[in-house]
Structure formats: C-alpha cells, structure tokens
Design a protein around this motif. Structure first.
Motif: not given
Length: 108
Positions: A50-58, A81-88
């Motif tokens: 679907h898309s992507s996002l960026v998380v910042i980890a210290r 279930d057809g919902r959008i999830y962020v990969e683990h």
C-alpha cells in the motif's frame, strides 16, 4: 561492518548517512525482496503493498554522537481482513523510540 556495529539485519540496506555535530542519522530500508510480516495477522505478505512510513529509533551513542535510525516500514493490505497494517519489524520495539536490546547493550 557498519551493519554489525549498529545491529542492522542483513536484509536491510543503509541508504543514507547524515553526520551532524552531535548526531548520526542512518536511513534504513528493507531489501525489495524481503517478505513483510503483517502486524495484524502475523502472516507473510508478498502482495498488497500500500505505502510506507518511516519510524525513528534511537540507538546507543557512537563516535561521540547520538545515533538515530530512520527505518522504513512498509504498509500492506491484509488479505485476511482487508485492513491496512504496518509490517512487523522484530528488531524494532513497537511504539517506542529505542531498539529492543538498547538497555542490554548499554549495560554490557
């Protein structure tokens, strides 16, 4: 060697490094062929990107600088279930800004 120092898994690529006076920012992305694990159902998805996002980890400081990992996480539409999830991402704590073994490495 850089990946081992920062404990970055081999199926991720360091795309960019930014050195600032007191900080190091590393931008990390999964390899295109790396399968994504759904955070909703736990299954591996190869389709439904679907898309992507960026998380910042210290991470632990290195060479006298604070270290921040900018990790790209992919979003998938779950076929269950057809919902959008962020990969683990198992080496990244969920909803926290530090790596799972941050405290352990700090004490070692």
């Amino acid at each position: 060697m850089e990946k081992e120092i920062f404990h970055i898994p081999k199926d991720y690529t360091i795309e960019k490094r930014e050195f600032k006076e007191t900080e190091l920012h590393m931008h990390i992305r999964p390899h295109k062929r790396k399968s994504a694990v759904c955070s909703g159902c736990g299954s591996v998805h190869k389709e439904g990107y679907h898309s992507s996002l960026v998380v910042i980890a210290r991470d632990l400081p290195s060479i006298g600088r604070k270290v921040y990992l900018h990790v790209t996480k992919r979003k998938y539409r779950c076929p269950v279930d057809g919902r959008i999830y962020v990969e683990h991402v198992d080496w990244l704590k969920k909803r926290e800004d530090t790596l799972p073994d941050f405290a352990k490495r700090l004490l070692d």
